[in-house]
Design an enzyme around this catalytic site. Structure first.
Site, PDB file in Angstrom:
ATOM      1  N   ARG A   1      20.539  -9.762   5.628  1.00 20.61           N
ATOM      2  CA  ARG A   1      20.096 -11.126   5.370  1.00 20.61           C
ATOM      3  C   ARG A   1      20.711 -12.057   6.411  1.00 20.61           C
ATOM      4  O   ARG A   1      21.923 -12.013   6.653  1.00 20.61           O
ATOM      5  CB  ARG A   1      20.570 -11.487   3.968  1.00 20.61           C
ATOM      6  CG  ARG A   1      20.012 -12.744   3.402  1.00 20.61           C
ATOM      7  CD  ARG A   1      20.413 -12.883   1.956  1.00 20.61           C
ATOM      8  NE  ARG A   1      21.840 -13.188   1.809  1.00 20.61           N
ATOM      9  CZ  ARG A   1      22.356 -13.877   0.798  1.00 20.61           C
ATOM     10  NH1 ARG A   1      21.580 -14.298  -0.182  1.00 20.61           N
ATOM     11  NH2 ARG A   1      23.641 -14.114   0.731  1.00 20.61           N
TER      12      ARG A   1
ATOM     13  N   TYR B   1      28.294 -24.909  -1.931  1.00 25.34           N
ATOM     14  CA  TYR B   1      28.949 -24.228  -0.800  1.00 25.34           C
ATOM     15  C   TYR B   1      27.992 -23.499   0.130  1.00 25.34           C
ATOM     16  O   TYR B   1      28.430 -22.913   1.105  1.00 25.34           O
ATOM     17  CB  TYR B   1      30.023 -23.254  -1.307  1.00 25.34           C
ATOM     18  CG  TYR B   1      29.567 -22.248  -2.349  1.00 25.34           C
ATOM     19  CD1 TYR B   1      28.877 -21.110  -1.970  1.00 25.34           C
ATOM     20  CD2 TYR B   1      29.833 -22.443  -3.698  1.00 25.34           C
ATOM     21  CE1 TYR B   1      28.454 -20.190  -2.922  1.00 25.34           C
ATOM     22  CE2 TYR B   1      29.419 -21.535  -4.654  1.00 25.34           C
ATOM     23  CZ  TYR B   1      28.730 -20.408  -4.269  1.00 25.34           C
ATOM     24  OH  TYR B   1      28.313 -19.512  -5.207  1.00 25.34           O
ATOM     25  N   LYS B   2      26.691 -23.500  -0.157  1.00 20.66           N
ATOM     26  CA  LYS B   2      25.748 -22.800   0.725  1.00 20.66           C
ATOM     27  C   LYS B   2      25.257 -23.772   1.802  1.00 20.66           C
ATOM     28  O   LYS B   2      26.022 -24.160   2.670  1.00 20.66           O
ATOM     29  CB  LYS B   2      24.618 -22.178  -0.100  1.00 20.66           C
ATOM     30  CG  LYS B   2      25.144 -21.030  -0.963  1.00 20.66           C
ATOM     31  CD  LYS B   2      24.138 -20.495  -1.958  1.00 20.66           C
ATOM     32  CE  LYS B   2      24.764 -19.348  -2.747  1.00 20.66           C
ATOM     33  NZ  LYS B   2      24.059 -19.073  -3.992  1.00 20.66           N
TER      34      LYS B   2
ATOM     35  N   ASP C   1      16.598 -23.407 -10.181  1.00 18.02           N
ATOM     36  CA  ASP C   1      17.854 -23.152  -9.482  1.00 18.02           C
ATOM     37  C   ASP C   1      17.583 -23.373  -7.987  1.00 18.02           C
ATOM     38  O   ASP C   1      16.751 -22.682  -7.389  1.00 18.02           O
ATOM     39  CB  ASP C   1      18.318 -21.715  -9.764  1.00 18.02           C
ATOM     40  CG  ASP C   1      19.701 -21.428  -9.171  1.00 18.02           C
ATOM     41  OD1 ASP C   1      20.066 -22.078  -8.168  1.00 18.02           O
ATOM     42  OD2 ASP C   1      20.399 -20.549  -9.703  1.00 18.02           O
TER      43      ASP C   1
ATOM     44  N   PHE D   1      18.442 -14.183  -9.334  1.00 13.98           N
ATOM     45  CA  PHE D   1      19.863 -14.007  -9.050  1.00 13.98           C
ATOM     46  C   PHE D   1      20.580 -13.619 -10.349  1.00 13.98           C
ATOM     47  O   PHE D   1      20.363 -14.242 -11.388  1.00 13.98           O
ATOM     48  CB  PHE D   1      20.424 -15.310  -8.485  1.00 13.98           C
ATOM     49  CG  PHE D   1      21.797 -15.168  -7.906  1.00 13.98           C
ATOM     50  CD1 PHE D   1      21.980 -14.631  -6.643  1.00 13.98           C
ATOM     51  CD2 PHE D   1      22.910 -15.568  -8.631  1.00 13.98           C
ATOM     52  CE1 PHE D   1      23.254 -14.502  -6.103  1.00 13.98           C
ATOM     53  CE2 PHE D   1      24.186 -15.440  -8.095  1.00 13.98           C
ATOM     54  CZ  PHE D   1      24.356 -14.907  -6.829  1.00 13.98           C
TER      55      PHE D   1
HETATM   56  C1  LIG Z   1      24.764 -18.535  -5.031  1.00 12.48           C
HETATM   57  C2  LIG Z   1      23.954 -18.647  -6.273  1.00 12.48           C
HETATM   58  C3  LIG Z   1      24.540 -19.061  -7.465  1.00 12.48           C
HETATM   59  C4  LIG Z   1      26.023 -19.283  -7.512  1.00 12.48           C
HETATM   60  O1  LIG Z   1      26.546 -19.485  -8.754  1.00 12.48           O
HETATM   61  P1  LIG Z   1      28.089 -19.924  -8.877  1.00 12.48           P
HETATM   62  O2  LIG Z   1      28.273 -20.106 -10.312  1.00 12.48           O
HETATM   63  O3  LIG Z   1      28.260 -21.194  -8.089  1.00 12.48           O
HETATM   64  O4  LIG Z   1      28.930 -18.839  -8.294  1.00 12.48           O
HETATM   65  C5  LIG Z   1      23.720 -19.233  -8.570  1.00 12.48           C
HETATM   66  N1  LIG Z   1      22.390 -18.989  -8.498  1.00 12.48           N
HETATM   67  C6  LIG Z   1      21.804 -18.571  -7.348  1.00 12.48           C
HETATM   68  C7  LIG Z   1      20.349 -18.353  -7.293  1.00 12.48           C
HETATM   69  C8  LIG Z   1      22.575 -18.382  -6.214  1.00 12.48           C
HETATM   70  O5  LIG Z   1      22.014 -17.967  -5.096  1.00 12.48           O
END
Ligand SMILES: *Cc1c(COP(=O)(O)O)cnc(C)c1O
Length: 411
Positions: free
Chosen positions: A370, A223-224, A198, A127
């Site tokens: 997705r 939030y996911k 992560d 990511f």
């Molecule tokens: C959604 C996501 C994030 C989100 O990071 P924020 O700082 O909360 O916006 C980080 N890493 C991964 C792998 C994600 O999917």
């Protein structure tokens, strides 16, 4: 006689032990929500809790609520509710900031614990925020510290003696591919490196065992799959063996041993509290706290098992009805998180046409559709219907309209 997929979906719903949990969510009519991996749906408890925190705790209690409602320790309390979902012991998870900021904190700690080693190893296609934050830290540290990204397949051989930290996302946001956390943690440790996981697409989606796999650090998203609401605070995990003398460079006052002594010198709080920085966002953290109620008494193994059955039904139906979509998520359930991704050259437009028909998933560059599978609020009949609508959109080329090709700011 073979059972029709629709009948099969009805039977699975009737026998589903998680089915009652759906009622704990406020879901809009006419929508099949397959994007809980991007923004989880709204648990009903959140509205009432938020109202109470705003009107009673803030409105009536005012500043007294830091003590009377123990706002000050909310980051620890909510952390202790997330801990069992990721296989972490009490006192090892803190809720704070965003995933990106927590990554910066734990990566800084990890790099410092391996002086002399210069490489933060990650995988290509991780990511972007993970790669950007690692790059920003490397730049700040200078002194030859660098980020090295290798293909997932060569991670095993890439943990060489110069690697300080391995930074990996357990479940890939595009493909849904899931790493073997136990194996890779073992490989990192055998080479003398530390590992940061992560868990953005893992927490609340699949069973995670941070203690059992001997992970060093982890971060994850509120939030996911944890349904904490837009921009919900994130979490960070530090293995208890690093708690003694723990410190990180965002040395804000609430990570101080005695914030209200207002000392001139920074002395980190003992243990996981050293990862705190500034004042916790009480409104959004309370929303996340309330949202976690839906996980009370839920066994993550049951969630994964339903996710796998949803996946089988959904992907087999999409396959039967929309041959133009190419599945890219591993069919082996051990190798995936809780999503199904497909390629299509017009993926963006296809997704917009689906959203116009009430099937909400999302698009990821360059050509990926997705669909997140969230067993706490999805029924089998929902994924059956979604597959049917996907089939119609593909068959009729309903996506082939200019309005579906116009990119919005957030995709
Ligand atoms: C959604 C996501 C994030 C989100 O990071 P924020 O700082 O909360 O916006 C980080 N890493 C991964 C792998 C994600 O999917």
């Amino acid at each position: 006689m073979t059972v029709q997929p629709r009948t099969r979906a009805r039977e699975l719903d009737a026998a589903d032990p998680l089915a009652p949990i759906r009622d704990l969510f406020a879901l809009p009519e006419g929508v099949i929500y397959l994007d809980g991996n991007s923004l989880g749906a709204l648990p009903r408890t959140v509205a009432e809790r938020t109202r109470a925190v705003v009107e009673e705790q803030w409105g009536e209690g005012l500043i007294r609520s830091w003590n009377t409602h123990d706002w000050i320790d909310l980051p620890r309390r909510v952390g202790d509710r997330i801990a069992p979902l990721v296989g972490a012991p009490p006192g090892s998870v803190i809720v704070a900031d965003s995933t990106s900021i927590n990554l910066f904190k734990v990566l800084s700690i990890a790099v410092r614990l391996r002086p002399g080693r210069k490489v933060i190893l990650t995988e290509e296609g991780n990511f972007p925020t993970d790669i950007y934050i690692a790059g920003g830290l490397a730049e700040l540290l200078g002194n030859g510290v660098e980020v090295r990204a290798v293909p997932a397949m060569s991670l095993g051989q890439a943990v060489t003696e110069d690697v300080a930290v391995v930074l990996l996302t357990e479940v890939n946001y595009r493909t849904g591919y899931r790493h073997n956390m136990n194996l890779l943690t073992g490989i990192a440790h055998a080479a003398g490196a530390l590992i940061v996981w992560d868990l953005a697409h893992s927490a609340g989606a699949v069973p995670v065992d941070l203690s059992g796999t001997d992970a060093d650090f982890a971060v994850g998203c509120g939030y996911k799959f944890l349904n904490g609401g837009p921009g919900a605070p994130a979490f960070a995990y530090v293995a208890p063996r690093f708690h003694h003398g723990l410190r990180q460079p965002l040395s804000g006052w609430l990570g101080h041993e005695k914030p209200f002594a207002f000392d001139a010198d920074y002395r980190p709080a003992p243990g996981i509290d050293a990862l705190r920085v500034g004042s916790p966002p009480i409104l959004s953290m309370s929303a996340l706290d309330a949202a976690l109620d839906v996980f009370d008494g839920v066994d993550m193994a049951a969630v994964k098992s339903k996710s796998d059955e949803l996946w089988d039904l959904f992907v087999s139906q999409v396959d039967a009805r929309a041959r133009e979509l190419t599945p890219i998520t591993p069919s082996d359930p051990r190798l995936r998180g809780s999503q199904a991704s497909f390629r299509h050259p017009e993926a963006y437009a296809v997704m917009q046409a689906l959203i116009a028909r009430g099937v909400i998933g999302d698009f990821r560059e360059p050509d990926i559709l997705r669909f997140g599978l969230t067993p706490l609020y999805l029924r089998y009949i929902d994924v059956w219907k979604a597959a049917k609508i996907i089939g119609q959109v593909i068959e009729t080329r309903a996506w082939d309209r200019p309005e579906f090709k116009q990119r919005a700011k957030v995709v």
